[in-house]
Enzyme design. Structure first.
Site, short mmCIF file in Angstrom:
data_model
loop_
_atom_site.label_atom_id
_atom_site.label_comp_id
_atom_site.label_asym_id
_atom_site.label_seq_id
_atom_site.Cartn_x
_atom_site.Cartn_y
_atom_site.Cartn_z
N LYS A 66 0.81 -1.23 0.00
CA LYS A 66 0.00 0.00 0.00
C LYS A 66 0.84 1.28 0.00
O LYS A 66 0.48 2.26 -0.65
CB LYS A 66 -0.96 0.01 1.19
CG LYS A 66 -2.07 -1.03 1.09
CD LYS A 66 -3.02 -0.92 2.27
CE LYS A 66 -4.12 -1.97 2.18
NZ LYS A 66 -5.09 -1.85 3.29
N TYR A 217 -10.58 -10.44 10.95
CA TYR A 217 -11.73 -11.34 11.03
C TYR A 217 -11.24 -12.76 10.85
O TYR A 217 -10.12 -13.00 10.39
CB TYR A 217 -12.77 -11.00 9.96
CG TYR A 217 -12.28 -11.17 8.55
CD1 TYR A 217 -12.39 -12.39 7.89
CD2 TYR A 217 -11.68 -10.11 7.87
CE1 TYR A 217 -11.92 -12.55 6.60
CE2 TYR A 217 -11.19 -10.26 6.58
CZ TYR A 217 -11.32 -11.49 5.95
OH TYR A 217 -10.83 -11.66 4.68
N GLY A 239 -13.91 -7.39 11.19
CA GLY A 239 -13.69 -6.54 10.03
C GLY A 239 -14.17 -7.06 8.70
O GLY A 239 -13.83 -6.49 7.66
#
Length: 274
Positions: A66, A217, A239
């Site tokens: 990212k 999650y 999430g």
């Protein structure tokens, strides 16, 4: 020919993004293909160039690329510039537009899917890494009463709070420094749940009616949510909804159409617990 999109990551085989975007495409009658692409740890730029060369229109970017996507973009959205990271790319000729939909996905999951208003709420954000940085501006846009960042190393939390001080007066410190305070929303943006680790949170931080939210999650309850429940959180959420909502926001950036998320989220949840 169908427009081509993908998600880049390393690892990437586990990604749910192809299934999510395939469902969005069917729902909105958009002619597109979406695939998962593994990029070498030292070859993200090359992977992007190869994808554009075969007609790629846009891409999602996940761990660990990212920040590199942020540097590669020739133009950034305001929210990506604030986040210092990019998870959505649009390729238009020589231009590479970088956006970040993580914060929008988090806020939409909390406010729309969970029905939890952030206006006037006391928020505690756990972690001072990229996951936290990417969601601070969208959280502040919802007008909470306060936002405090807590981290194992207090100096990182303080530095992150200072980076957003022009938007609102934020607090930053160690986990221990949250003792004696209570919060309406506690968000875990650390990677502790991935390793099965628990966070050293002092008791009493969960106010009556509070929501505990883990960006991670899994098949079962995460260690953070187990701890939160034991310490009195009224509601707990993982999430998975954030994953679906950030994908819907990226789909909107690419196609100009906002897909519905409820059915896709329900189907993913059913597969996760099966």
């Amino acid at each position: 020919m169908s427009d081509l999109y993908c998600v880049f990551g390393n690892p990437i085989a586990h990604s749910k993004s192809p299934a999510i975007h395939a469902a969005f495409a069917v729902q909105t009658a958009q002619d597109l293909r979406y695939e998962a692409r593994l990029a070498a740890l030292d070859g993200f730029g090359l992977a992007i160039a190869e994808f554009v060369a075969v007609g790629g229109k846009g891409a999602n970017v996940t761990v660990p690329f990212k920040e590199e996507a942020y540097r590669l973009a020739t133009r950034l959205s305001d929210r990506a510039a604030r986040a210092g990271a990019v998870n959505t790319l649009v390729f238009d000729g020589p231009e590479v537009f970088g956006d970040n939909t993580d914060g929008a996905g988090l806020v939409r999951d909390i406010t729309n899917n969970l029905g939890f208003s952030l206006v006037g709420k006391r928020i505690l954000l756990l972690g001072a890494g990229g996951a936290s940085r990417g969601v601070i501006a969208p959280l502040l846009a919802e007008k909470p009463a306060s936002l405090i960042i807590a981290n194992r190393s207090a100096d990182k939390a303080v530095a992150l709070a200072q980076a957003f001080a022009d938007m609102a007066p934020l607090g930053g410190g160690s986990f221990a420094e949250t003792a004696g305070k209570s919060f309406d929303l506690v968000i875990n943006a650390t990677s502790a749940s991935l390793s099965g680790a628990s966070l050293p949170l002092p008791p009493g931080i969960f106010a009556p009616g509070s929501l505990a939210y883990d960006m991670m999650y899994g098949k079962g309850e995460t260690p953070f949510l187990t701890l939160a429940r034991q310490q009195g959180a009224a509601r707990c959420a993982d999430g998975l909804g954030m994953l679906v909502e950030q994908a819907a926001e990226a789909f909107f950036v690419w196609r100009g159409i906002r897909p519905g998320t409820a059915q896709v989220l329900a189907e993913l949840r059913a597969k996760l617990v099966a």
